[in-house]
Write a protein that holds these residues in place. Structure first.
Motif, PDB file in Angstrom:
ATOM      1  N   ILE A  59       0.834  -1.199   0.000  1.00  0.00           N
ATOM      2  CA  ILE A  59       0.000   0.000   0.000  1.00  0.00           C
ATOM      3  C   ILE A  59       0.874   1.257   0.000  1.00  0.00           C
ATOM      4  N   ASP A  60       0.607   2.165  -0.938  1.00  0.00           N
ATOM      5  CA  ASP A  60       1.297   3.456  -0.959  1.00  0.00           C
ATOM      6  C   ASP A  60       0.558   4.492  -0.110  1.00  0.00           C
ATOM      7  N   GLU A  61      -0.766   4.462  -0.181  1.00  0.00           N
ATOM      8  CA  GLU A  61      -1.568   5.431   0.572  1.00  0.00           C
ATOM      9  C   GLU A  61      -2.964   4.867   0.784  1.00  0.00           C
ATOM     10  N   ILE A  62      -3.518   5.191   1.941  1.00  0.00           N
ATOM     11  CA  ILE A  62      -4.894   4.799   2.222  1.00  0.00           C
ATOM     12  C   ILE A  62      -5.527   5.896   3.075  1.00  0.00           C
ATOM     13  N   LYS A  63      -6.734   6.281   2.733  1.00  0.00           N
ATOM     14  CA  LYS A  63      -7.408   7.354   3.459  1.00  0.00           C
ATOM     15  C   LYS A  63      -8.917   7.230   3.286  1.00  0.00           C
ATOM     16  N   VAL A  64      -9.638   7.879   4.169  1.00  0.00           N
ATOM     17  CA  VAL A  64     -11.091   7.909   4.064  1.00  0.00           C
ATOM     18  C   VAL A  64     -11.489   8.826   2.919  1.00  0.00           C
ATOM     19  N   TYR A  65     -12.429   8.362   2.122  1.00  0.00           N
ATOM     20  CA  TYR A  65     -12.890   9.165   0.978  1.00  0.00           C
ATOM     21  C   TYR A  65     -13.770  10.312   1.468  1.00  0.00           C
ATOM     22  N   GLU A  66     -13.495  11.491   0.940  1.00  0.00           N
ATOM     23  CA  GLU A  66     -14.346  12.656   1.174  1.00  0.00           C
ATOM     24  C   GLU A  66     -14.770  13.221  -0.169  1.00  0.00           C
TER      25      GLU A  66
END
Length: 296
Positions: free
Chosen positions: A274-281
């Motif tokens: 994984i390079d990046e993971i975040k909550v979608y807004e």
């Protein structure tokens, strides 16, 4: 300073253009006034500038009716309004004097801004000898040279190349840091999203949405993750019923109602590179379409 639009209504003949419009703008922050063409943004700006009066409501500054003899306003219009055949220095000084500056102070301020925007070499040239982007920077000086309390920027980045856009961004940030009231009106949502703490979306003369942009985004369901990975296909194979592609090459992963974001994130990091993971807004563009669309 706190600027308040309080129950502003405006009609032209039988056409009601603004209907009980209310919102507040704080100094030291940027505010985005948004809406489709014909929604009432320009009318709101013109009332703020005292070009014409509202039919109902009032505009307050720190709780009192705004005093236009003491409050200076700088305005960068979408439709540029300088004189193409006139010498740049002469007309910039002229406009600064109209705002109450002495000739000496006006020249000093204009020269400062010409230097700040890399335009000193054009000081004694006619405006029509400049490129569109450089004309835009000259127009900006008319909005800033007299050190206004309120700065209104209508489509400020129109016609600017990336280098000049970056320069203007720096100027806008400096203006905000000086504790000015900075009001943006633009259809370029990326710039509004970058600068503005709060927004108001006007639709058909009414305020459809007003508030802190971050707080507005947090009202949307936080049940999706944006995932960037070098193993896109393998992740899609495992989560095929929950995955969809995003334009930037990342993946949108829909969570089931009972799933923990934290647990899913940990699982993804363990299983994939994984390079990046975040909550979608939602983007401001998404919000704008929702609140400024025909269905509102």
């Amino acid at each position: 300073m706190l600027l308040e639009f309080k129950n502003i209504s405006k009609s032209f003949g039988e056409k009601e253009v603004l209907k009980n419009v209310s919102f507040t703008v704080e100094s030291g922050k940027a505010f985005g006034l948004l809406g489709r063409n014909g929604a009432g943004k320009t009318t709101s700006i013109r009332i703020l500038m005292n070009v014409f009066a509202q039919n109902e409501g009032e505009i307050l500054l720190d709780g009192k009716p705004i005093d236009y003899k003491k409050t200076l306003i700088g305005y960068l219009p979408e439709e540029r309004g300088l004189y193409p055949k006139k010498i740049i220095l002469e007309q910039l000084v002229y406009f600064a004097e109209l705002k109450g500056m002495s000739y000496k102070d006006a020249v000093a301020s204009v020269d400062y801004w010409l230097d700040r925007l890399g335009m000193t070499e054009y000081r004694n040239k006619r405006l029509d000898t400049l490129s569109k982007g450089n004309q835009q920077k000259i127009q900006l000086i008319t909005a800033l040279a007299h050190d206004p309390d309120i700065v209104i920027l209508d489509e400020p980045f129109s016609g600017l190349d990336p280098v000049n856009a970056m320069l203007l961004k720096d100027v806008v940030r400096e203006t905000i840091e000086k504790d000015k009231i900075v009001l943006f009106s633009s259809h370029q949502m990326s710039y509004i999203e970058e600068f503005c703490d709060s927004i108001a979306i006007i639709n058909k003369g009414k305020v459809a949405l007003f508030g802190d942009l971050k707080e507005i985004k947090r009202t949307y369901p936080r049940d999706k993750l944006v995932v960037s990975t070098t193993e896109t296909q393998r992740l899609k194979d495992e989560y095929s019923d929950k995955c969809s592609d995003l334009p930037d090459g990342s993946l949108l992963l829909k969570l089931e109602g009972g799933e923990s974001k934290k647990g899913v994130m940990s699982e993804l990091v363990e299983k994939f590179d994984i390079d990046e993971i975040k909550v979608y807004e939602p983007s401001l563009n998404d919000i704008f379409v929702e609140y400024a669309g025909d269905g509102v």
